[in-house]
Design an enzyme around this catalytic site. Structure first.
Site, mmCIF file in Angstrom:
data_model
loop_
_atom_site.group_PDB
_atom_site.id
_atom_site.type_symbol
_atom_site.label_atom_id
_atom_site.label_comp_id
_atom_site.label_asym_id
_atom_site.label_seq_id
_atom_site.Cartn_x
_atom_site.Cartn_y
_atom_site.Cartn_z
ATOM 1 N N THR A 173 17.728 46.763 8.286
ATOM 2 C CA THR A 173 18.689 46.847 7.175
ATOM 3 C C THR A 173 19.458 47.955 8.818
ATOM 4 O OG1 THR A 173 18.130 48.123 5.195
ATOM 5 C CG2 THR A 173 19.940 49.404 6.962
ATOM 6 N N VAL A 226 17.505 44.373 -5.994
ATOM 7 C CA VAL A 226 18.108 46.075 -4.907
ATOM 8 C C VAL A 226 17.631 46.778 -4.456
ATOM 9 C CG1 VAL A 226 20.052 47.703 -5.273
ATOM 10 C CG2 VAL A 226 20.239 45.589 -6.853
ATOM 11 N N GLY A 227 17.896 46.758 -3.104
ATOM 12 C CA GLY A 227 16.621 48.209 -2.279
ATOM 13 C C GLY A 227 16.510 49.322 -2.677
ATOM 14 N N ASP A 228 16.499 50.131 -1.423
ATOM 15 C CA ASP A 228 16.949 51.620 -0.982
ATOM 16 C C ASP A 228 18.400 51.883 -0.849
ATOM 17 O OD1 ASP A 228 15.451 50.414 0.671
ATOM 18 O OD2 ASP A 228 15.914 52.207 1.549
ATOM 19 N N THR A 261 15.170 52.805 6.815
ATOM 20 C CA THR A 261 14.787 50.979 6.614
ATOM 21 C C THR A 261 13.253 51.083 6.874
ATOM 22 O OG1 THR A 261 15.206 49.146 8.483
ATOM 23 C CG2 THR A 261 15.719 52.373 8.973
ATOM 24 N N GLY A 262 13.649 49.932 6.085
ATOM 25 C CA GLY A 262 11.739 50.030 5.488
ATOM 26 C C GLY A 262 11.141 50.243 4.253
ATOM 27 N N GLY A 295 11.850 49.182 0.570
ATOM 28 C CA GLY A 295 12.957 49.242 0.533
ATOM 29 C C GLY A 295 12.124 50.203 -1.138
HETATM 30 N N1 ASP Z 1 15.208 48.797 2.574
HETATM 31 C C1 ASP Z 1 15.985 47.289 3.317
HETATM 32 C C2 ASP Z 1 15.370 46.824 2.116
HETATM 33 O O1 ASP Z 1 14.439 47.622 1.322
HETATM 34 C C3 ASP Z 1 14.925 47.173 4.152
HETATM 35 C C4 ASP Z 1 14.806 47.325 5.569
HETATM 36 O O2 ASP Z 1 15.621 48.508 6.218
HETATM 37 O O3 ASP Z 1 13.973 46.268 6.412
HETATM 38 O O4 ASP Z 1 15.868 46.648 1.477
#
Ligand code: ASP
Length: 357
Positions: A225, A254-256, A276-277, A279
């Site tokens: 992200t 839909v992610g975070d 980021t991570g 979600g």
């Molecule tokens: N957070 C993002 C999501 O879950 C992915 C990421 O940041 O690696 O969509």
């Protein structure tokens, strides 16, 4: 291979949450009460400090798997994003403009999982999410499941400024985009071989089954992200985040990143955050708002609050990281993965770019 299982995530967080820095002294004197601090609050009359932090995603990023050339390209990408945002801040521009500009640079760079370099869904399409938030007014805009928008972060801003809504998704969001002159692209614009190979690898792993399948795929294959948080000369904070989400995600997921208070949050009274991570965990931990709330209601410093909330994510079983900046220009960049593409401008305006822990 993913470095950490759920069981030792907490330990990993303790070990790896060392990314918090403070350029400015932590807030001196007693904590101001909630009623004294309101959105739009000018932190102090002499505010002239500017600050910018960006990230290009956290995950299993190992030095041993990185060629020098690839590393150079990633570093240059982070630096370009920093430079786009910092130029605006230096000229006295707004934190919102700076955060959006930095994220647009990432979105146009095929190396990062946002815009052009977005990962693929389980049916081989691309669905993009993004958000912006203005710490001065607490206005926010978010978009999800976009299939043809070149720069989702700018559409998120349009949603904030022109739609009368906070979050728009899918076809309706794209109709709004067309009416407001956003740049459209065909799905093939988002094709990159690396992301396609990652999808195939994930599909193959899925077919072979087994509970460990998640851990055979590296973090870099799975997600990523981009984001930026900024403090402008007027003391205003802003956050922007954009993503292609996670490889092999179901369409409609839909992610975070576009969840206000999850992966994106900004409030002049406290801080601006972009995460980021994994979600799903970041949504459940309400990461962005929790950091702000710990500062606002508990009087925690940015670093304490950011570390505490990333611990909460880790305890749930999530991995990732975040960038944050407070109204004094203190910054925090904690992560509990082996790496996070990240960069910031130091007090002299020099860019610092880092990848590994
Ligand atoms: N957070 C993002 C999501 O879950 C992915 C990421 O940041 O690696 O969509």
């Amino acid at each position: 291979m993913k470095l950490f299982g759920t069981a030792n995530c907490f330990l990993a967080t303790v070990l790896f949450s060392a990314g918090a820095l403070a350029f400015a002294p932590e807030q001196a004197g007693p904590v101001r009460s909630v009623s004294q601090r309101r959105p739009g609050d000018r932190p102090n009359m002499q505010q002239s400090k500017i600050g910018l932090v960006v990230h290009g995603g956290a995950g299993t990023i190992e030095r041993s798997k990185m060629t020098p050339e690839r590393e150079r390209e990633y570093r240059a990408g982070v630096e370009r994003a920093l430079s786009a945002g910092y130029e605006i801040l230096k000229r006295g521009g707004s934190s919102l403009d700076a955060a959006e500009a930095a994220v647009r640079v990432f979105e146009d760079d095929p190396r990062f999982n946002a815009g052009r370099g977005s990962v693929f869904t389980n049916i081989g399409t691309n669905e993009l999410d993004a958000a912006v938030m203005d710490g001065k007014t607490l206005r926010a805009g978010a978009v999800g499941c976009l299939e043809h928008i070149k720069n989702p972060v700018s559409l998120a801003r349009l949603v904030m400024e022109k739609s009368g809504h906070v979050m728009m998704v899918g076809e309706g969001a794209e109709t709004f985009a067309r009416e407001n002159g956003a740049d459209f692209v065909e799905q093939k614009y988002f094709y990159t071989k690396e992301r396609w190979d990652a999808l195939e690898k994930m599909k193959a792993t899925e077919k072979s089954g087994g509970p460990e399948k998640k851990f055979i795929i590296s973090g870099q294959d799975r997600h990523g992200t981009v984001g930026a948080v900024a403090l402008d000369r007027d003391g205003n904070l802003a956050a922007a985040t954009s993503t292609g989400g996670t490889t092999n995600k179901r369409t409609g997921r839909v992610g975070d990143s576009p969840v206000i208070g999850g992966g994106t949050y900004a409030n002049n009274a406290t801080c601006a955050v972009s995460a980021t991570g994994d979600g799903e965990y970041f949504i459940r931990a309400t990461v962005g708002h929790d950091i702000s709330a710990l500062m606002e209601y508990r009087g925690m410093s940015l670093k304490e609050a950011a570390d505490a909330v990333l611990d909460k994510v880790a305890k749930l079983g999530g991995t990732g990281g975040l960038i944050a900046i407070d109204r004094h220009g203190n910054i925090a960049l904690p992560f509990n993965t082996s790496g996070m593409y990240r960069g910031y401008a130091d007090p002299n305006g020099k860019f610092v770019v880092e990848i590994y822990r």
